[in-house]
Design an enzyme around this catalytic site. Structure first.
Site, short mmCIF file in Angstrom:
data_model
loop_
_atom_site.label_atom_id
_atom_site.label_comp_id
_atom_site.label_asym_id
_atom_site.label_seq_id
_atom_site.Cartn_x
_atom_site.Cartn_y
_atom_site.Cartn_z
CE LYS A 32 0.43 -3.32 3.32
NZ LYS A 32 -0.38 -2.29 4.31
CB SER A 49 -5.06 4.97 6.26
OG SER A 49 -5.13 5.58 7.38
CB THR A 97 -0.87 0.25 1.16
OG1 THR A 97 -0.27 -0.50 2.30
CG2 THR A 97 -1.97 -1.04 1.00
CD GLU A 157 2.05 5.28 6.41
OE1 GLU A 157 1.41 4.85 5.63
OE2 GLU A 157 1.96 5.99 7.39
CG ASN A 159 -0.08 8.44 8.43
OD1 ASN A 159 -0.78 7.75 8.12
ND2 ASN A 159 1.19 8.37 8.28
CB THR A 192 2.93 -5.99 12.74
OG1 THR A 192 3.11 -5.92 14.05
CG2 THR A 192 3.08 -4.57 12.15
#
Length: 394
Positions: A179, A394, A157, A270, A389, A190
């Site tokens: 992922k 999400s 993603t 991220e 974010n 996770t």
């Protein structure tokens, strides 16, 4: 060096149009046997996505012959229709696989109850089944013994790189794909991970090995304190090597793969500019060590200090002080990258000696209360994380 490295597995990844980018978004991992035993661990979030609920039920049967995965949509918080769509996906996967063969073999004998389902992406929206189901059919046609890298790519993603790992043993091996780049917080598992082995092992052995492995790997990474609704780790055994390792041998190999994948996840978190290992030593119990490490890892003041290359040990001590672990404030020592800048709860070596210009950071906290230790891996909190974010739903 991927999920299809162990014998008895095929995989694929295709673009079905679930992602606006047009990148691959549907993956299949198929166990061709002769064994089909499996184990799994799932998110500790009480809000569980439909595919998690489905796959938990599949595991009760003790057999997984295939895993179908999609990115581009989490199918979480989608009500009864979302669960029906997951069931439909499993049924469709089984149907298309019944029409496929591996070299020299008969068509697969497989039902919906043999198919685990994993999804990742935006929460709260139904999957476009008119795209997903044809994608599953295309993935089935593309299955190959060297298709692991394509499957790893299709489940990405916000990941910037695909994630693969292998642990080779004498005559047998363990492989995996994963992922994850956000919503990385500890609780059983996770993000999405599929691990395979060509060793022979029963369900109880696989479960014990997987839980032991995740406890010290995926359970101990925390990039942002956010727990996903879809976290899934599956372990499939084909028995194709005709080798039966001991529980200790299997656990060691599975742990090696899980650790490798977990480190790849945290390295790709991220917006991260720092890869931080927090070792808590001298704890009265392992639970105390883990609690202290997780508390430091989740502290935003600590994380922003590292983003600013600031060896701020005071923030670390303040975080330790919020825990219920056994310690005396005037006995705690703290080192950053090998420089003991705090001894006995006060300033020690000159903090300017700490070099934080690199990506890797090692924090050591000694509580001087016992012999137990644990390491938690985390990242800094950067402008990039906030931007990504705020811009990415999400």
């Amino acid at each position: 060096m991927t999920v299809t490295h162990p014998k008895g597995f095929r995989a694929s990844g295709v673009a079905a149009g679930l992602k606006a980018s047009g990148n691959p978004d549907v993956a299949l991992v198929v166990n061709d046997g002769p064994d089909y035993t499996a184990a799994g661990v799932f998110t500790g979030n009480r809000v569980k996505a439909a595919p998690v609920l489905w796959s938990e039920q599949v595991l009760k049967g003790g057999v997984i012959r295939a895993v179908v995965l999609n990115s581009g949509g989490a199918n979480a918080c989608t009500g009864t229709q979302g669960f029906r769509d997951t069931h439909t996906t499993a049924e469709h996967t089984a149907a298309v696989l019944r029409g496929t063969t591996k070299a020299g073999a008969l068509p697969m004998m497989i039902g919906a109850g043999d198919v685990a389902v994993c999804s990742t992406g935006l929460i709260g929206e139904l999957l476009p089944m008119d795209k997903l189901l044809p994608g599953v059919k295309a993935a089935a046609k593309a299955l190959a013994a060297d298709g692991g890298p394509q499957a790893a790519e299709a489940i990405m993603t916000t990941d910037t790189v695909s994630k693969n790992a292998v642990a080779q043993r004498e005559g047998w091996s363990v492989g995996g794909i994963a992922k994850g780049a956000g919503m990385l917080a500890p609780a059983l598992a996770t993000m999405l991970v599929v691990i395979t082995t060509d060793a022979s092992a029963d369900n109880e052995t696989l479960d014990a090995a997987l839980r032991a492995a995740t406890r010290v790997t995926f359970d101990r990474i925390d990039a942002d304190g956010c727990m996903s609704t879809n976290d899934t780790v599956l372990l499939l055994a084909s028995g194709a090597s005709d080798k039966q390792p001991t529980l200790e041998e299997l656990t060691a190999a599975v742990t090696e793969v899980c650790h490798d994948l977990a480190q790849q996840l945290i390295a790709d978190a991220e917006g991260a500019t720092k890869h931080i290992a927090i070792e808590v030593a001298g704890a009265a119990s392992e639970a105390d060590a883990v609690q202290v490490g997780r508390t430091i890892a989740g502290n935003n003041l600590v994380k922003t200090a590292f983003f600013g290359n600031d060896p701020n040990w005071g923030r670390i001590l303040a975080a330790v002080g919020t825990t219920s672990a056994a310690f005396e404030p005037d006995r705690i020592d703290v080192a950053i990258n090998g420089v003991w800048i705090c001894k006995n709860g006060a300033a020690a070596e000159d903090r300017s000696k700490v070099d934080l210009t690199g990506r890797d950071v090692k924090v050591t906290v000694n509580l001087h209360e016992g012999e137990m230790s644990a390491t938690i891996w985390t990242t800094d909190l950067s402008h990039g994380y906030v931007h990504e974010n705020s811009a990415y739903s999400s």
